[in-house]
Scaffold this motif. Structure first.
Motif, mmCIF file in Angstrom:
data_model
loop_
_atom_site.group_PDB
_atom_site.id
_atom_site.type_symbol
_atom_site.label_atom_id
_atom_site.label_comp_id
_atom_site.label_asym_id
_atom_site.label_seq_id
_atom_site.Cartn_x
_atom_site.Cartn_y
_atom_site.Cartn_z
ATOM 1 N N THR A 1 -9.864 3.431 -4.467
ATOM 2 C CA THR A 1 -10.033 1.973 -4.510
ATOM 3 C C THR A 1 -9.057 1.282 -3.568
ATOM 4 O O THR A 1 -9.423 0.375 -2.809
ATOM 5 C CB THR A 1 -9.841 1.455 -5.948
ATOM 6 N N SER A 2 -7.796 1.698 -3.603
ATOM 7 C CA SER A 2 -6.772 1.094 -2.740
ATOM 8 C C SER A 2 -7.043 1.380 -1.265
ATOM 9 O O SER A 2 -6.866 0.509 -0.415
ATOM 10 C CB SER A 2 -5.389 1.618 -3.125
ATOM 11 N N PHE B 1 0.235 3.725 -3.002
ATOM 12 C CA PHE B 1 -0.741 4.811 -3.008
ATOM 13 C C PHE B 1 -0.492 5.807 -1.873
ATOM 14 O O PHE B 1 -0.872 6.975 -1.977
ATOM 15 C CB PHE B 1 -2.180 4.279 -2.978
ATOM 16 N N ARG C 1 -6.311 8.752 -11.338
ATOM 17 C CA ARG C 1 -5.479 8.474 -10.167
ATOM 18 C C ARG C 1 -6.287 8.588 -8.878
ATOM 19 O O ARG C 1 -6.050 7.859 -7.913
ATOM 20 C CB ARG C 1 -4.281 9.410 -10.136
ATOM 21 N N MET D 1 -8.673 -5.126 -4.503
ATOM 22 C CA MET D 1 -8.936 -3.685 -4.502
ATOM 23 C C MET D 1 -7.633 -2.888 -4.373
ATOM 24 O O MET D 1 -7.431 -1.903 -5.083
ATOM 25 C CB MET D 1 -9.887 -3.325 -3.360
ATOM 26 N N SER E 1 0.813 -1.207 0.000
ATOM 27 C CA SER E 1 0.000 0.000 0.000
ATOM 28 C C SER E 1 0.851 1.263 0.000
ATOM 29 O O SER E 1 0.333 2.368 -0.177
ATOM 30 C CB SER E 1 -0.943 0.020 1.210
ATOM 31 N N SER F 1 -5.645 -3.463 -7.629
ATOM 32 C CA SER F 1 -6.340 -2.829 -8.754
ATOM 33 C C SER F 1 -6.180 -1.316 -8.700
ATOM 34 O O SER F 1 -5.955 -0.667 -9.724
ATOM 35 C CB SER F 1 -7.826 -3.184 -8.735
ATOM 36 N N GLY F 2 -6.298 -0.758 -7.496
ATOM 37 C CA GLY F 2 -6.132 0.688 -7.346
ATOM 38 C C GLY F 2 -4.755 1.142 -7.768
ATOM 39 O O GLY F 2 -4.596 2.156 -8.467
ATOM 40 N N ILE G 1 -9.455 7.870 -8.570
ATOM 41 C CA ILE G 1 -10.256 6.633 -8.504
ATOM 42 C C ILE G 1 -9.392 5.478 -8.003
ATOM 43 O O ILE G 1 -9.804 4.693 -7.143
ATOM 44 C CB ILE G 1 -10.867 6.308 -9.881
ATOM 45 N N GLY G 2 -8.171 5.376 -8.550
ATOM 46 C CA GLY G 2 -7.255 4.326 -8.126
ATOM 47 C C GLY G 2 -6.897 4.453 -6.655
ATOM 48 O O GLY G 2 -6.854 3.457 -5.917
ATOM 49 N N LEU G 3 -6.652 5.673 -6.214
ATOM 50 C CA LEU G 3 -6.299 5.935 -4.824
ATOM 51 C C LEU G 3 -7.442 5.542 -3.892
ATOM 52 O O LEU G 3 -7.234 4.867 -2.874
ATOM 53 C CB LEU G 3 -5.958 7.417 -4.650
#
Length: 295
Positions: free
Chosen positions: A122-123, A98, A116, A271, A95, A274-275, A118-120
């Motif tokens: 999600t993580s 992120f 980014r 998750m 992690s 993927s993030g 959205i990815g953040l």
């Protein structure tokens, strides 16, 4: 990327992933902070007597060594001692990817695109799911120490980003000399002499194997091989390969410690990865667009 280089990268990721199980093995034999201190002692000595000091300020070496040795691996090893499984510790440490994004926004004033963000998110949601796991493979205090390790790993990225390093192998070796004394001192403050006395009376081949595996293949050979590839290939090629580390970490925990992967763990893992992957994919796509426009 050449096939032989891809194979080397996968082997390093595999070694780094399985190392979390090796750390757990060592934690079962000795004090976690002493274990980490010995790891960096052997990584630094006798190598520093044969490798020239890199042209980097001593304060930078010390900052990196303390953050890497104490902040990352000292706290990560302690988290395993406090009840985090080898597999989950590898996932939480990942992690840092992120967390590094957040630090970049705060300290480097970097701007985040919608992708980014959205990815953040999600993580972060995936990491939050880890706190709901109740199968005994995580503890609240262990998660906190593992998250501290992830933050420290992100700080290391900031240090590397701010400093010009011509010889990364020498930099890693020389920075390691700043980690052992703080780690041994912290063990003494927390537990007195009990950890050192136990080490003197109960040292065995399992503990020795854990220390030497972490010091030489993982710390020296692993970082030397990886950084050689980083210098040759773009980050858009290398960064996605780091996602293999927690996968091998979980696999090692399943094989050696029979860790159960339930639906919450699986969703959390997917998750987080993927993030991170979403963030990496944007940089990859931007590079492709740049090349197409240039051609």
């Amino acid at each position: 990327m050449k096939k032989v280089h891809l194979l080397i990268a996968i082997c390093v990721a595999c070694m780094w992933g399985f190392n979390f199980s090796i750390i757990k093995l060592g934690v079962g034999e000795m004090d976690p902070l002493i274990l980490t201190g010995l790891r960096f002692s052997f990584a630094a000595f006798p190598a520093v007597f044969f490798i020239k000091k890199p042209q980097v300020a001593t304060r930078v070496l010390a900052m990196y060594g303390l953050t890497f040795g104490v902040g990352v691996w000292g706290m990560l090893t302690l988290s395993i001692h406090l009840g985090i499984s080898a597999g989950m510790s590898s996932l939480i440490l990942q992690s840092s990817a992120f967390i590094g994004v957040i630090l970049g926004v705060v300290f480097l004033r970097e701007r985040l695109s919608l992708v980014r963000k959205i990815g953040l998110l999600t993580s972060i949601l995936g990491l939050g799911l880890i706190f709901t796991i109740e199968d005994g493979s995580v503890t609240f205090i262990g998660i906190l120490f593992a998250c501290f390790a992830a933050i420290s790993l992100s700080i290391i990225s900031l240090i590397i980003k701010k400093v010009t390093i011509n010889n990364m192998f020498a930099f890693v070796v020389w920075s390691c000399i700043f980690a052992p004394i703080p780690l041994f001192s912290l063990s003494f403050v927390l537990n007195g002499t009990s950890g050192f006395e136990a080490l003197a009376h109960n040292i065995n081949y399992l503990g020795v194997f854990s220390v030497l595996f972490q010091a030489y293949p993982v710390t020296l050979l692993g970082y030397w091989s990886w950084n050689k590839l980083v210098a040759q290939y773009p980050m858009s090629t290398m960064a996605p390969l780091t996602l293999l580390v927690p996968i091998f970490g979980l696999l090692g925990s399943v094989i050696f410690y029979n860790e159960q992967i339930d639906i919450i763990k699986l969703v959390s893992c997917l998750m987080i990865l993927s993030g991170i992957g979403i963030g990496l994919s944007e940089g990859f796509m931007q590079k492709i667009k740049h090349k197409l426009s240039y051609n």
